[in-house]
Design an enzyme around this catalytic site. Structure first.
Site, mmCIF file in Angstrom:
data_model
loop_
_atom_site.group_PDB
_atom_site.id
_atom_site.type_symbol
_atom_site.label_atom_id
_atom_site.label_comp_id
_atom_site.label_asym_id
_atom_site.label_seq_id
_atom_site.Cartn_x
_atom_site.Cartn_y
_atom_site.Cartn_z
ATOM 1 N N HIS A 176 2.910 15.863 102.540
ATOM 2 C CA HIS A 176 4.176 16.615 102.488
ATOM 3 C C HIS A 176 5.236 15.924 103.686
ATOM 4 O O HIS A 176 4.910 15.008 104.454
ATOM 5 C CB HIS A 176 3.916 17.869 102.929
ATOM 6 C CG HIS A 176 2.959 18.666 102.342
ATOM 7 N ND1 HIS A 176 3.342 19.759 101.324
ATOM 8 C CD2 HIS A 176 1.653 18.799 102.428
ATOM 9 C CE1 HIS A 176 2.170 20.333 100.968
ATOM 10 N NE2 HIS A 176 1.073 19.663 101.454
ATOM 11 N N GLU A 182 1.451 17.042 106.865
ATOM 12 C CA GLU A 182 2.703 17.144 106.786
ATOM 13 C C GLU A 182 3.232 16.013 107.706
ATOM 14 O O GLU A 182 2.638 15.652 108.760
ATOM 15 C CB GLU A 182 3.333 18.410 107.468
ATOM 16 C CG GLU A 182 3.071 19.627 106.736
ATOM 17 C CD GLU A 182 4.233 20.059 105.722
ATOM 18 O OE1 GLU A 182 5.171 19.148 105.521
ATOM 19 O OE2 GLU A 182 4.036 21.020 105.001
ATOM 20 N N HIS A 186 3.139 16.158 97.768
ATOM 21 C CA HIS A 186 3.489 17.539 97.162
ATOM 22 C C HIS A 186 4.034 17.442 95.868
ATOM 23 O O HIS A 186 3.931 18.611 95.195
ATOM 24 C CB HIS A 186 4.292 18.233 98.236
ATOM 25 C CG HIS A 186 4.135 19.805 98.274
ATOM 26 N ND1 HIS A 186 5.136 20.276 99.103
ATOM 27 C CD2 HIS A 186 3.825 20.712 97.460
ATOM 28 C CE1 HIS A 186 4.721 21.733 98.735
ATOM 29 N NE2 HIS A 186 4.056 21.855 97.982
ATOM 30 N N ASP A 210 8.761 16.247 98.077
ATOM 31 C CA ASP A 210 8.164 15.614 99.091
ATOM 32 C C ASP A 210 6.909 14.894 98.744
ATOM 33 O O ASP A 210 6.281 15.426 97.861
ATOM 34 C CB ASP A 210 8.019 16.291 100.276
ATOM 35 C CG ASP A 210 7.338 17.757 100.191
ATOM 36 O OD1 ASP A 210 7.485 18.393 99.178
ATOM 37 O OD2 ASP A 210 6.297 18.123 101.079
#
Length: 184
Positions: free
Chosen positions: A35, A117, A156, A166
């Site tokens: 992400h 992330e 993602h 993303d």
């Protein structure tokens, strides 16, 4: 980089949050989801991503945060632009990163995936330090969770098409996957 039997990565910053729960019984961890996030959008090095994952974000701190009020999200790990890795949720637990999602006909990807992330945006190039940290973390994840192969590392955007974009066009998938394959 080592991951213990409970899914905690040794020698990185641990920020245990409460935004997670148990995975369904007999679930095999078999997917890695990449992400991106920045708060406010396009601003790096702020405290707001950490505050969001910890459930402490001040939704009045920026006009764009009004949609975050009451939102309970997390990632297993967050990689800052500097390459620093922060773990919020042990890999053996279910982080709340994917939302409504599906991969190869299996819905609810949070049940069987690990979410990482990267501090960034779809259009801002990621840093070499981030790629190095991501590579090292991914290698450790693939060692601990062998059902995660390079073919089961996705964005993602791949599990929530039309809803998410993303890690975006700025993520260098060929170099990342090639380096992982060379390491094996």
């Amino acid at each position: 980089m080592q991951i213990d039997s409970s899914g905690v990565v040794a020698n990185i910053t641990q920020r245990p949050c409460t935004h997670f729960d148990d995975r369904p019984e007999n679930t095999n961890i078999s997917l890695l989801v990449i992400h991106n996030i920045s708060l406010p959008a396009g601003q790096f090095g702020t405290e707001y991503v950490d505050a969001l994952f910890m459930g402490e974000i001040d939704c009045n701190a920026h006009p764009s945060f009004c949609d975050l009020n009451g939102l309970r999200v997390s990632a297993h790990c967050f990689i800052k632009r500097t390459g620093e890795i922060i773990q919020y949720v042990p890999f053996n637990k279910r982080a709340w990163h994917a939302g409504q999602s599906e991969y190869e006909g299996q819905s609810a990807c949070n049940n069987f995936s690990i979410g990482i992330e990267l501090e960034g945006t779809d259009t801002t190039p990621y840093t070499q330090a981030q790629y190095t940290s991501l590579h090292n973390l991914t290698k450790a994840i693939m060692t601990r969770y062998p059902l995660i192969t390079t073919k089961r590392v996705v964005g993602h955007c791949d599990i929530a098409p039309g809803r998410k974009t993303d890690p975006g066009e700025s993520f260098n998938w060929p170099a990342y996957i090639s380096r992982l394959e060379q390491a094996n």
